[in-house]
Design a protein around this motif. Structure first.
Motif, PDB file in Angstrom:
ATOM      1  N   GLN A 187       0.829  -1.203   0.000  1.00  0.00           N
ATOM      2  CA  GLN A 187       0.000   0.000   0.000  1.00  0.00           C
ATOM      3  C   GLN A 187       0.864   1.253   0.000  1.00  0.00           C
ATOM      4  OE1 GLN A 187      -2.583  -0.313   3.411  1.00  0.00           O
ATOM      5  NE2 GLN A 187      -3.991  -1.707   2.385  1.00  0.00           N
ATOM      6  N   ALA A 188       0.317   2.334  -0.550  1.00  0.00           N
ATOM      7  CA  ALA A 188       1.020   3.609  -0.519  1.00  0.00           C
ATOM      8  C   ALA A 188       1.431   3.954   0.903  1.00  0.00           C
ATOM      9  CB  ALA A 188       0.139   4.705  -1.111  1.00  0.00           C
ATOM     10  N   GLY A 189       2.665   4.433   1.043  1.00  0.00           N
ATOM     11  CA  GLY A 189       3.211   4.746   2.346  1.00  0.00           C
ATOM     12  C   GLY A 189       4.007   3.622   2.971  1.00  0.00           C
ATOM     13  N   ASN A 193      24.108   8.234  -5.463  1.00  0.00           N
ATOM     14  CA  ASN A 193      23.360   9.227  -6.217  1.00  0.00           C
ATOM     15  C   ASN A 193      21.957   8.713  -6.446  1.00  0.00           C
ATOM     16  OD1 ASN A 193      25.016  11.664  -7.167  1.00  0.00           O
ATOM     17  ND2 ASN A 193      26.401   9.962  -7.605  1.00  0.00           N
ATOM     18  N   TYR A 194      20.984   9.646  -6.473  1.00  0.00           N
ATOM     19  CA  TYR A 194      19.579   9.308  -6.644  1.00  0.00           C
ATOM     20  C   TYR A 194      18.929  10.302  -7.591  1.00  0.00           C
ATOM     21  CZ  TYR A 194      20.434   6.908  -2.192  1.00  0.00           C
ATOM     22  OH  TYR A 194      20.950   6.123  -1.185  1.00  0.00           O
ATOM     23  N   ILE A 195      17.927   9.852  -8.333  1.00  0.00           N
ATOM     24  CA  ILE A 195      17.108  10.801  -9.070  1.00  0.00           C
ATOM     25  C   ILE A 195      16.222  11.539  -8.074  1.00  0.00           C
ATOM     26  CG2 ILE A 195      17.153   9.498 -11.219  1.00  0.00           C
ATOM     27  CD1 ILE A 195      14.284   8.537 -10.555  1.00  0.00           C
ATOM     28  N   ASN A 196      15.796  12.737  -8.461  1.00  0.00           N
ATOM     29  CA  ASN A 196      15.032  13.573  -7.544  1.00  0.00           C
ATOM     30  C   ASN A 196      13.752  12.897  -7.054  1.00  0.00           C
ATOM     31  OD1 ASN A 196      16.871  15.679  -7.600  1.00  0.00           O
ATOM     32  ND2 ASN A 196      15.840  16.729  -9.287  1.00  0.00           N
ATOM     33  N   ALA A 197      13.136  12.084  -7.891  1.00  0.00           N
ATOM     34  CA  ALA A 197      11.861  11.475  -7.537  1.00  0.00           C
ATOM     35  C   ALA A 197      11.952  10.543  -6.335  1.00  0.00           C
ATOM     36  CB  ALA A 197      11.287  10.728  -8.736  1.00  0.00           C
ATOM     37  N   VAL A 198      13.141  10.033  -6.024  1.00  0.00           N
ATOM     38  CA  VAL A 198      13.274   9.085  -4.922  1.00  0.00           C
ATOM     39  C   VAL A 198      14.147   9.598  -3.791  1.00  0.00           C
ATOM     40  CG1 VAL A 198      12.955   7.190  -6.554  1.00  0.00           C
ATOM     41  CG2 VAL A 198      15.269   7.795  -5.799  1.00  0.00           C
ATOM     42  N   LYS A 199      14.724  10.768  -3.929  1.00  0.00           N
ATOM     43  CA  LYS A 199      15.580  11.315  -2.878  1.00  0.00           C
ATOM     44  C   LYS A 199      14.801  11.453  -1.571  1.00  0.00           C
ATOM     45  CE  LYS A 199      18.918  13.909  -5.646  1.00  0.00           C
ATOM     46  NZ  LYS A 199      19.395  15.252  -6.050  1.00  0.00           N
ATOM     47  N   GLY A 200      15.428  11.027  -0.491  1.00  0.00           N
ATOM     48  CA  GLY A 200      14.801  11.096   0.814  1.00  0.00           C
ATOM     49  C   GLY A 200      13.908   9.928   1.137  1.00  0.00           C
ATOM     50  N   ARG A 201      13.630   9.072   0.153  1.00  0.00           N
ATOM     51  CA  ARG A 201      12.762   7.915   0.358  1.00  0.00           C
ATOM     52  C   ARG A 201      13.483   6.587   0.154  1.00  0.00           C
ATOM     53  NH1 ARG A 201       8.627   6.986  -2.861  1.00  0.00           N
ATOM     54  NH2 ARG A 201       9.501   8.061  -4.684  1.00  0.00           N
ATOM     55  N   PHE A 202      14.404   6.530  -0.805  1.00  0.00           N
ATOM     56  CA  PHE A 202      15.127   5.299  -1.122  1.00  0.00           C
ATOM     57  C   PHE A 202      16.572   5.408  -0.641  1.00  0.00           C
ATOM     58  CE2 PHE A 202      12.548   4.068  -5.202  1.00  0.00           C
ATOM     59  CZ  PHE A 202      11.375   4.138  -4.468  1.00  0.00           C
ATOM     60  N   THR A 203      17.134   4.284  -0.204  1.00  0.00           N
ATOM     61  CA  THR A 203      18.524   4.225   0.216  1.00  0.00           C
ATOM     62  C   THR A 203      19.186   3.009  -0.407  1.00  0.00           C
ATOM     63  OG1 THR A 203      17.993   5.275   2.347  1.00  0.00           O
ATOM     64  CG2 THR A 203      20.122   4.162   2.151  1.00  0.00           C
ATOM     65  N   ILE A 204      20.201   3.242  -1.233  1.00  0.00           N
ATOM     66  CA  ILE A 204      20.942   2.158  -1.864  1.00  0.00           C
ATOM     67  C   ILE A 204      22.151   1.822  -1.005  1.00  0.00           C
ATOM     68  CG2 ILE A 204      22.314   3.722  -3.305  1.00  0.00           C
ATOM     69  CD1 ILE A 204      22.174   1.609  -5.535  1.00  0.00           C
ATOM     70  N   SER A 205      22.489   0.543  -0.924  1.00  0.00           N
ATOM     71  CA  SER A 205      23.649   0.112  -0.162  1.00  0.00           C
ATOM     72  C   SER A 205      24.198  -1.164  -0.781  1.00  0.00           C
ATOM     73  CB  SER A 205      23.299  -0.104   1.315  1.00  0.00           C
ATOM     74  OG  SER A 205      22.320  -1.118   1.464  1.00  0.00           O
ATOM     75  N   ARG A 206      25.368  -1.583  -0.331  1.00  0.00           N
ATOM     76  CA  ARG A 206      25.974  -2.793  -0.865  1.00  0.00           C
ATOM     77  C   ARG A 206      26.772  -3.504   0.204  1.00  0.00           C
ATOM     78  NH1 ARG A 206      29.344  -0.694  -5.726  1.00  0.00           N
ATOM     79  NH2 ARG A 206      30.033  -2.877  -5.882  1.00  0.00           N
ATOM     80  N   ASP A 207      26.870  -4.816   0.066  1.00  0.00           N
ATOM     81  CA  ASP A 207      27.709  -5.646   0.908  1.00  0.00           C
ATOM     82  C   ASP A 207      28.650  -6.380  -0.035  1.00  0.00           C
ATOM     83  OD1 ASP A 207      28.920  -7.555   2.525  1.00  0.00           O
ATOM     84  OD2 ASP A 207      27.117  -7.906   3.717  1.00  0.00           O
ATOM     85  N   ASN A 208      29.849  -5.855  -0.188  1.00  0.00           N
ATOM     86  CA  ASN A 208      30.780  -6.417  -1.160  1.00  0.00           C
ATOM     87  C   ASN A 208      31.206  -7.844  -0.809  1.00  0.00           C
ATOM     88  OD1 ASN A 208      30.710  -4.105  -2.718  1.00  0.00           O
ATOM     89  ND2 ASN A 208      32.560  -3.225  -1.810  1.00  0.00           N
ATOM     90  N   ALA A 209      31.269  -8.162   0.482  1.00  0.00           N
ATOM     91  CA  ALA A 209      31.645  -9.505   0.891  1.00  0.00           C
ATOM     92  C   ALA A 209      30.622 -10.541   0.463  1.00  0.00           C
ATOM     93  CB  ALA A 209      31.860  -9.560   2.403  1.00  0.00           C
ATOM     94  N   LYS A 210      29.373 -10.117   0.268  1.00  0.00           N
ATOM     95  CA  LYS A 210      28.297 -11.012  -0.129  1.00  0.00           C
ATOM     96  C   LYS A 210      27.876 -10.836  -1.585  1.00  0.00           C
ATOM     97  CE  LYS A 210      24.920 -11.317   2.872  1.00  0.00           C
ATOM     98  NZ  LYS A 210      23.874 -10.905   3.853  1.00  0.00           N
ATOM     99  N   ASN A 211      28.578  -9.990  -2.332  1.00  0.00           N
ATOM    100  CA  ASN A 211      28.217  -9.695  -3.728  1.00  0.00           C
ATOM    101  C   ASN A 211      26.747  -9.309  -3.845  1.00  0.00           C
ATOM    102  OD1 ASN A 211      30.829 -10.298  -4.590  1.00  0.00           O
ATOM    103  ND2 ASN A 211      30.132 -11.617  -6.269  1.00  0.00           N
ATOM    104  N   THR A 212      26.277  -8.493  -2.914  1.00  0.00           N
ATOM    105  CA  THR A 212      24.857  -8.169  -2.854  1.00  0.00           C
ATOM    106  C   THR A 212      24.632  -6.664  -2.806  1.00  0.00           C
ATOM    107  OG1 THR A 212      24.389 -10.256  -1.723  1.00  0.00           O
ATOM    108  CG2 THR A 212      22.704  -8.555  -1.616  1.00  0.00           C
ATOM    109  N   LEU A 213      23.675  -6.207  -3.598  1.00  0.00           N
ATOM    110  CA  LEU A 213      23.225  -4.827  -3.651  1.00  0.00           C
ATOM    111  C   LEU A 213      21.836  -4.753  -3.041  1.00  0.00           C
ATOM    112  CD1 LEU A 213      23.855  -1.948  -4.971  1.00  0.00           C
ATOM    113  CD2 LEU A 213      22.413  -2.762  -6.868  1.00  0.00           C
TER     114      LEU A 213
END
Length: 114
Positions: free
Chosen positions: A13-15, A58-78
């Motif tokens: 659902q939204a939110g 870096n994020y596009i403006n539409a998702v800034k403040g809402r989405f967070t990208i991260s990575r775990d290089n030891a697990k080859n996972t984004l």
């Protein structure tokens, strides 16, 4: 051959929130930039967030403040944490490396209801 495997999408659902995961093959993962892309029906696939091997984002403006990208290089996972989801976030989400562009995975469907 499968190089990228996305998961974590669903019907929300939204939110609400979702956390996407992408498992990448190859030891080169830890030294390349990675990103999340999305493609809605009838629209072009677009890069929405990226992260360098060192953790710069870096994020596009539409998702800034809402989405967070991260990575775990030891697990080859984004990962991408997606909060305060909106109906316009509905799309198939894919991971890839912007400068490398490996074969695309199957993507994971994110559907946000209003």
């Amino acid at each position: 051959q499968v190089q990228l495997v996305e998961s974590g999408g669903g019907l929300v659902q939204a939110g609400g929130s979702l956390r996407l995961s992408c498992v990448a093959s190859g030891s080169i993962f830890r030294v390349i930039e990675m990103g999340w892309y999305r493609q809605a029906p009838g629209m072009q696939r677009e890069l929405v967030a990226s992260i360098t091997s060192g953790g710069s984002t870096n994020y596009i403006n539409a998702v800034k403040g809402r989405f967070t990208i991260s990575r775990d290089n030891a697990k080859n996972t984004l990962y991408m944490q997606m909060n305060s989801l909106k109906p316009e976030d509905t799309a198939v989400y894919y991971c890839n490396s912007p400068p490398v562009l490996r074969n695309w995975g199957q993507g994971t469907q994110v559907t946000i209801s209003s």
